[in-house]
Design a protein around this motif. Structure first.
Motif, PDB file in Angstrom:
ATOM      1  N   TYR A 314       0.828  -1.203   0.000  1.00 45.33           N
ATOM      2  CA  TYR A 314       0.000   0.000   0.000  1.00 45.33           C
ATOM      3  C   TYR A 314       0.863   1.254   0.000  1.00 45.33           C
ATOM      4  O   TYR A 314       0.639   2.195  -0.766  1.00 45.33           O
ATOM      5  N   TYR A 315       1.880   1.290   0.860  1.00 49.13           N
ATOM      6  CA  TYR A 315       2.724   2.479   0.910  1.00 49.13           C
ATOM      7  C   TYR A 315       3.633   2.602  -0.308  1.00 49.13           C
ATOM      8  O   TYR A 315       4.115   3.699  -0.621  1.00 49.13           O
ATOM      9  N   ALA A 316       3.859   1.511  -1.030  1.00 50.99           N
ATOM     10  CA  ALA A 316       4.608   1.594  -2.285  1.00 50.99           C
ATOM     11  C   ALA A 316       3.790   2.278  -3.379  1.00 50.99           C
ATOM     12  O   ALA A 316       4.355   2.876  -4.305  1.00 50.99           O
ATOM     13  N   VAL A 317       2.473   2.202  -3.284  1.00 49.31           N
ATOM     14  CA  VAL A 317       1.614   2.858  -4.277  1.00 49.31           C
ATOM     15  C   VAL A 317       1.763   4.375  -4.205  1.00 49.31           C
ATOM     16  O   VAL A 317       1.739   5.072  -5.237  1.00 49.31           O
ATOM     17  N   ILE A 318       1.938   4.924  -3.010  1.00 49.89           N
ATOM     18  CA  ILE A 318       1.845   6.379  -2.804  1.00 49.89           C
ATOM     19  C   ILE A 318       2.899   7.165  -3.586  1.00 49.89           C
ATOM     20  O   ILE A 318       2.554   8.115  -4.301  1.00 49.89           O
ATOM     21  N   PRO A 319       4.208   6.843  -3.504  1.00 52.55           N
ATOM     22  CA  PRO A 319       5.156   7.611  -4.319  1.00 52.55           C
ATOM     23  C   PRO A 319       4.924   7.436  -5.818  1.00 52.55           C
ATOM     24  O   PRO A 319       5.174   8.372  -6.599  1.00 52.55           O
TER      25      PRO A 319
END
Length: 406
Positions: A314-319
């Motif tokens: 999920y946090y890899a999607v943000i950048p």
């Protein structure tokens, strides 16, 4: 003479700013029972503080971006950080629920415009080929808020009272403001000198009509909805379905945050290789992680692994999605576009929580929520692949001599 710190030091300051805002947003989760008891409202009413914050970000961000487009960026940052500090101070001093909610709304209004400003500043500090990693550094502040900010805020609230947590965030806001202000240019977003304000606003609004901008904000909203359909109810999922104790579930939430920190770093590196490829891989990974979580709720060890992967993907999607938006909105209204992106994230968060609640009310088991989230992530992946295919076709046509796109 205005000296700019080394980019790595500047990015560290921006990460600390993101950590401060993230902690101020999510710390409320550990304080709700104490707040409800102190201001004499039911826990369900105290929970409205979370909804009020999210909805303020959704609505307030784009309005602020349009209204302040000509304001010097450094002055805007200092004013917004002051507003965030004031919102937390008002909440700390509030004698009742009404003023407490007002303080949260004030803080959320500042939050809605600050995060896009931090992302844009990070992107401006580095060459284009390192933009993904720079945005990922800022995003990592939010996962660090989950790892350290939430438990520290909860601990301070337990030791000194919930009001002390708000005071601590206000003090940290003051400290980081002194550090971050020199990093932000004094000038507003670049515009043609002869361009009148009404015409410029129209130009800014036109960026929202760009199909690529609409596509990346839609993927952002769907990804957030996918994640929060499951994450909103992840604690009862871990305790009631998987079988962990409440104390173990708290530790596992830290594992989710650690996964997020790892995912932000990996996502940033993937993004610097290929932005559209990174979106496809990370959104697809999110769908797979949620599906894995859905099918491993009967076994503790696989469920722990799935939870870590959930946080990482999920946090890899943000950048990836934020860098994509900076690319497609470059030179026009990047601050407005990033603000709408932030609104899309918060809207997806709210929709995910609402959908999870509706599924539970309809009789679905907790283990069904990650499955529902996986299906939403697959919809985001389908949209991503469709956009990538369309861009490849357009590029192929443009490369053919003698052919022009109508």
């Amino acid at each position: 003479m205005n000296r700019t710190p080394h980019p790595s030091r500047a990015l560290a300051v921006l990460t600390l700013c993101s950590f401060t805002l993230g902690t101020g947003e999510i710390m409320i989760a550990g304080l709700l029972p104490a707040i409800a008891a102190d201001v004499s409202v039911p826990l369900s009413t105290a929970g409205l503080l979370v909804s009020a914050f999210a909805l303020t970000v959704v609505v307030g961000g784009p309005v602020l971006a349009l209204a302040t487009g000509r304001v010097p960026r450094r002055g805007m940052l200092v004013a917004l950080m002051g507003c965030y500090l004031l919102g937390n101070a008002v909440s700390a001093l509030a004698p009742g629920f009404g003023l407490l909610a007002g303080g949260r709304v004030l803080a959320a209004l500042a939050h809605s415009a600050l995060m896009p400003l931090f992302f844009r500043t990070a992107a401006d500090l580095v060459p284009p080929e390192r933009r993904g990693r720079a945005v990922a550094r800022v995003s990592a502040g939010f996962s660090l808020a989950m790892i350290a900010g939430l438990p520290l805020g909860t601990a301070v609230g337990q030791w000194l009272g919930w009001r002390a947590t708000f005071w601590a965030v206000a003090a940290l806001t003051a400290a980081v403001t002194v550090c971050v202000a020199p990093l932000v240019p004094r000038s507003p977003e670049q515009a043609a000198p002869e361009q009148a304000a009404p015409g410029r606003r129209l130009t800014e609004l036109r960026v929202l009509g760009d199909r690529r901008v609409r596509a990346v904000t839609a993927v952002t909203a769907l990804s957030a909805a996918a994640a929060f359909t499951a994450y909103t109810y992840v604690t009862p999922l871990l305790t009631d379905t998987v079988g962990f104790s409440p104390s173990a579930a708290t530790v596992l939430l830290l594992l989710f945050g650690i996964g997020g920190t790892v995912g932000s770093t990996v996502g940033g590196r993937l993004t610097d290789r290929s932005v559209t490829g990174a979106i496809g891989w990370t959104v697809g990974g999110l769908a797979a992680a949620l599906l894995l979580l859905a099918v491993t709720t009967g076994a503790k060890a696989p469920a722990v692994a799935a939870l870590f992967l959930f946080g990482a993907t999920y946090y890899a999607v943000i950048p990836a999605v934020n860098t994509r938006l900076l690319d497609v909105a470059a030179g026009r209204a990047r601050t407005l576009a990033l603000t709408v992106q932030s609104s899309a994230f918060n809207l997806g968060t709210a929709l995910g929580g609402w959908l999870g609640g509706r599924l539970l009310a309809a009789g679905a088991g907790l283990e069904r929520l990650p499955l529902a989230g996986s299906l939403i992530a697959l919809a985001a992946l389908a949209w991503t692949l469709r956009e990538a295919a369309g861009e490849r076709r357009a590029a192929a046509v443009a490369d053919r001599p003698g052919e022009h796109v109508a």
